[in-house]
Design a protein around this motif. Structure first.
Motif, PDB file in Angstrom:
ATOM      1  N   PRO A  74      -7.925 -16.478  16.447  1.00 27.94           N
ATOM      2  CA  PRO A  74      -8.293 -15.472  15.449  1.00 27.94           C
ATOM      3  C   PRO A  74      -7.071 -14.963  14.691  1.00 27.94           C
ATOM      4  O   PRO A  74      -5.981 -14.835  15.243  1.00 27.94           O
ATOM      5  CB  PRO A  74      -8.911 -14.347  16.289  1.00 27.94           C
ATOM      6  N   GLY A  75      -7.279 -14.707  13.401  1.00 23.45           N
ATOM      7  CA  GLY A  75      -6.227 -14.128  12.581  1.00 23.45           C
ATOM      8  C   GLY A  75      -5.203 -15.107  12.037  1.00 23.45           C
ATOM      9  O   GLY A  75      -4.276 -14.697  11.339  1.00 23.45           O
ATOM     10  N   CYS A  76      -5.346 -16.382  12.335  1.00 20.70           N
ATOM     11  CA  CYS A  76      -4.375 -17.381  11.883  1.00 20.70           C
ATOM     12  C   CYS A  76      -4.719 -17.825  10.458  1.00 20.70           C
ATOM     13  O   CYS A  76      -5.746 -18.467  10.246  1.00 20.70           O
ATOM     14  CB  CYS A  76      -4.396 -18.581  12.828  1.00 20.70           C
ATOM     15  N   PRO A  77      -3.868 -17.487   9.467  1.00 19.52           N
ATOM     16  CA  PRO A  77      -4.186 -17.869   8.085  1.00 19.52           C
ATOM     17  C   PRO A  77      -4.153 -19.384   7.860  1.00 19.52           C
ATOM     18  O   PRO A  77      -4.880 -19.909   7.019  1.00 19.52           O
ATOM     19  CB  PRO A  77      -3.111 -17.163   7.258  1.00 19.52           C
ATOM     20  N   PHE A  78      -3.318 -20.093   8.617  1.00 17.41           N
ATOM     21  CA  PHE A  78      -3.261 -21.547   8.482  1.00 17.41           C
ATOM     22  C   PHE A  78      -4.554 -22.185   8.987  1.00 17.41           C
ATOM     23  O   PHE A  78      -5.034 -23.167   8.429  1.00 17.41           O
ATOM     24  CB  PHE A  78      -2.051 -22.111   9.223  1.00 17.41           C
ATOM     25  N   CYS A  79      -5.118 -21.605  10.044  1.00 20.32           N
ATOM     26  CA  CYS A  79      -6.397 -22.076  10.580  1.00 20.32           C
ATOM     27  C   CYS A  79      -7.512 -21.841   9.566  1.00 20.32           C
ATOM     28  O   CYS A  79      -8.327 -22.731   9.319  1.00 20.32           O
ATOM     29  CB  CYS A  79      -6.729 -21.350  11.884  1.00 20.32           C
ATOM     30  N   THR A  80      -7.523 -20.664   8.971  1.00 21.18           N
ATOM     31  CA  THR A  80      -8.534 -20.333   7.965  1.00 21.18           C
ATOM     32  C   THR A  80      -8.457 -21.304   6.792  1.00 21.18           C
ATOM     33  O   THR A  80      -9.475 -21.819   6.325  1.00 21.18           O
ATOM     34  CB  THR A  80      -8.345 -18.883   7.481  1.00 21.18           C
ATOM     35  N   SER A  81      -7.249 -21.590   6.344  1.00 22.93           N
ATOM     36  CA  SER A  81      -7.057 -22.505   5.225  1.00 22.93           C
ATOM     37  C   SER A  81      -7.522 -23.918   5.571  1.00 22.93           C
ATOM     38  O   SER A  81      -8.218 -24.567   4.774  1.00 22.93           O
ATOM     39  CB  SER A  81      -5.584 -22.507   4.831  1.00 22.93           C
ATOM     40  N   LEU A  82      -7.152 -24.407   6.745  1.00 23.55           N
ATOM     41  CA  LEU A  82      -7.557 -25.757   7.143  1.00 23.55           C
ATOM     42  C   LEU A  82      -9.067 -25.859   7.270  1.00 23.55           C
ATOM     43  O   LEU A  82      -9.677 -26.800   6.754  1.00 23.55           O
ATOM     44  CB  LEU A  82      -6.881 -26.161   8.454  1.00 23.55           C
ATOM     45  N   ARG A  83      -9.688 -24.896   7.928  1.00 18.28           N
ATOM     46  CA  ARG A  83     -11.149 -24.942   8.096  1.00 18.28           C
ATOM     47  C   ARG A  83     -11.846 -24.936   6.742  1.00 18.28           C
ATOM     48  O   ARG A  83     -12.811 -25.676   6.531  1.00 18.28           O
ATOM     49  CB  ARG A  83     -11.625 -23.776   8.965  1.00 18.28           C
ATOM     50  N   ALA A  84     -11.365 -24.111   5.809  1.00 20.80           N
ATOM     51  CA  ALA A  84     -11.968 -24.076   4.473  1.00 20.80           C
ATOM     52  C   ALA A  84     -11.812 -25.425   3.783  1.00 20.80           C
ATOM     53  O   ALA A  84     -12.746 -25.924   3.152  1.00 20.80           O
ATOM     54  CB  ALA A  84     -11.348 -22.961   3.626  1.00 20.80           C
ATOM     55  N   GLY A  85     -10.643 -26.042   3.916  1.00 20.37           N
ATOM     56  CA  GLY A  85     -10.415 -27.347   3.307  1.00 20.37           C
ATOM     57  C   GLY A  85     -11.310 -28.424   3.899  1.00 20.37           C
ATOM     58  O   GLY A  85     -11.825 -29.278   3.174  1.00 20.37           O
ATOM     59  N   LEU A  86     -11.504 -28.394   5.201  1.00 17.47           N
ATOM     60  CA  LEU A  86     -12.385 -29.375   5.850  1.00 17.47           C
ATOM     61  C   LEU A  86     -13.828 -29.175   5.411  1.00 17.47           C
ATOM     62  O   LEU A  86     -14.542 -30.147   5.133  1.00 17.47           O
ATOM     63  CB  LEU A  86     -12.262 -29.284   7.369  1.00 17.47           C
ATOM     64  N   ARG A  87     -14.261 -27.919   5.340  1.00 18.73           N
ATOM     65  CA  ARG A  87     -15.635 -27.653   4.887  1.00 18.73           C
ATOM     66  C   ARG A  87     -15.809 -28.063   3.434  1.00 18.73           C
ATOM     67  O   ARG A  87     -16.855 -28.601   3.060  1.00 18.73           O
ATOM     68  CB  ARG A  87     -15.979 -26.175   5.084  1.00 18.73           C
ATOM     69  N   ILE A 137       0.357 -30.966  23.128  1.00 18.11           N
ATOM     70  CA  ILE A 137       0.511 -31.672  21.852  1.00 18.11           C
ATOM     71  C   ILE A 137       1.674 -31.103  21.042  1.00 18.11           C
ATOM     72  O   ILE A 137       2.393 -31.840  20.365  1.00 18.11           O
ATOM     73  CB  ILE A 137      -0.797 -31.588  21.040  1.00 18.11           C
ATOM     74  N   ALA A 138       1.875 -29.789  21.122  1.00 19.69           N
ATOM     75  CA  ALA A 138       2.823 -29.083  20.246  1.00 19.69           C
ATOM     76  C   ALA A 138       4.133 -28.723  20.949  1.00 19.69           C
ATOM     77  O   ALA A 138       4.652 -27.610  20.791  1.00 19.69           O
ATOM     78  CB  ALA A 138       2.161 -27.829  19.678  1.00 19.69           C
ATOM     79  N   ASP A 139       4.665 -29.655  21.727  1.00 23.69           N
ATOM     80  CA  ASP A 139       5.977 -29.460  22.374  1.00 23.69           C
ATOM     81  C   ASP A 139       6.069 -28.167  23.164  1.00 23.69           C
ATOM     82  O   ASP A 139       7.075 -27.457  23.100  1.00 23.69           O
ATOM     83  CB  ASP A 139       7.103 -29.512  21.332  1.00 23.69           C
ATOM     84  N   GLY A 140       5.015 -27.812  23.875  1.00 21.55           N
ATOM     85  CA  GLY A 140       5.022 -26.625  24.721  1.00 21.55           C
ATOM     86  C   GLY A 140       4.655 -25.336  24.013  1.00 21.55           C
ATOM     87  O   GLY A 140       4.594 -24.287  24.639  1.00 21.55           O
ATOM     88  N   ASN A 141       4.406 -25.400  22.712  1.00 16.02           N
ATOM     89  CA  ASN A 141       4.051 -24.215  21.934  1.00 16.02           C
ATOM     90  C   ASN A 141       2.537 -24.124  21.752  1.00 16.02           C
ATOM     91  O   ASN A 141       1.839 -25.123  21.854  1.00 16.02           O
ATOM     92  CB  ASN A 141       4.724 -24.273  20.558  1.00 16.02           C
ATOM     93  N   GLU A 142       2.070 -22.948  21.448  1.00 15.53           N
ATOM     94  CA  GLU A 142       0.650 -22.749  21.154  1.00 15.53           C
ATOM     95  C   GLU A 142       0.452 -22.671  19.639  1.00 15.53           C
ATOM     96  O   GLU A 142      -0.140 -21.733  19.113  1.00 15.53           O
ATOM     97  CB  GLU A 142       0.116 -21.512  21.876  1.00 15.53           C
ATOM     98  N   THR A 143       0.959 -23.659  18.943  1.00 17.29           N
ATOM     99  CA  THR A 143       0.895 -23.700  17.486  1.00 17.29           C
ATOM    100  C   THR A 143      -0.486 -24.165  17.043  1.00 17.29           C
ATOM    101  O   THR A 143      -0.965 -25.217  17.473  1.00 17.29           O
ATOM    102  CB  THR A 143       1.965 -24.662  16.928  1.00 17.29           C
ATOM    103  N   VAL A 144      -1.103 -23.369  16.191  1.00 20.37           N
ATOM    104  CA  VAL A 144      -2.403 -23.710  15.639  1.00 20.37           C
ATOM    105  C   VAL A 144      -2.329 -23.618  14.121  1.00 20.37           C
ATOM    106  O   VAL A 144      -1.473 -22.901  13.598  1.00 20.37           O
ATOM    107  CB  VAL A 144      -3.517 -22.787  16.190  1.00 20.37           C
ATOM    108  N   PRO A 145      -3.153 -24.354  13.414  1.00 17.65           N
ATOM    109  CA  PRO A 145      -4.173 -25.246  13.942  1.00 17.65           C
ATOM    110  C   PRO A 145      -3.560 -26.533  14.495  1.00 17.65           C
ATOM    111  O   PRO A 145      -2.585 -27.053  13.953  1.00 17.65           O
ATOM    112  CB  PRO A 145      -5.038 -25.557  12.726  1.00 17.65           C
ATOM    113  N   THR A 146      -4.124 -26.986  15.583  1.00 15.29           N
ATOM    114  CA  THR A 146      -3.818 -28.288  16.142  1.00 15.29           C
ATOM    115  C   THR A 146      -5.124 -29.072  16.105  1.00 15.29           C
ATOM    116  O   THR A 146      -6.170 -28.539  16.482  1.00 15.29           O
ATOM    117  CB  THR A 146      -3.276 -28.171  17.574  1.00 15.29           C
ATOM    118  N   VAL A 147      -5.047 -30.311  15.642  1.00 15.89           N
ATOM    119  CA  VAL A 147      -6.252 -31.120  15.443  1.00 15.89           C
ATOM    120  C   VAL A 147      -6.195 -32.357  16.323  1.00 15.89           C
ATOM    121  O   VAL A 147      -5.143 -32.997  16.448  1.00 15.89           O
ATOM    122  CB  VAL A 147      -6.391 -31.534  13.959  1.00 15.89           C
TER     123      VAL A 147
END
Length: 107
Positions: A12-25, A49-59
């Protein structure tokens, strides 16, 4: 092996996640949205996947993975690795915008 599935790990609150989801839709792609703060094992998957980080969005799409990809990169991966997930047709501008907003247009 089961059918391919497009999985987008978010939080929640991740602007990169919001952008990716909108682009996919907007492209008419269906995906499963997994909140790493709500699903117990999701954060561990992302860290693997992200070298030990919780970086999202991860696909994840089968063996293909990407950290913070663009919708275009995901679309290219779907074309290459799981073309059966492509929509029958690309949404037009109005339908794509409604999809990006999470709205469905009645026909």
């Amino acid at each position: 092996m089961g059918a391919a599935e497009l999985i987008v790990y978010t939080r929640p609150g991740c602007p990169f996640c919001t952008s990716l989801r909108a682009g996919l839709r907007r492209q008419g792609l269906e995906y499963r949205d997994v909140d790493i703060w709500q699903e117990q094992d999701a954060a561990a998957v992302v860290r693997s996947i992200a070298d030990g980080n919780e970086t999202v969005p991860t696909v994840v799409l089968g063996d293909w993975t990407a950290v913070n990809p663009s919708a275009g990169q995901v679309l290219d991966a779907v074309r290459e690795h799981a073309p059966e997930l492509l929509p029958d047709r690309k949404p037009g501008p109005v339908e794509g915008t409604l999809n990006a907003l999470g709205l469905k247009r009645d026909r």
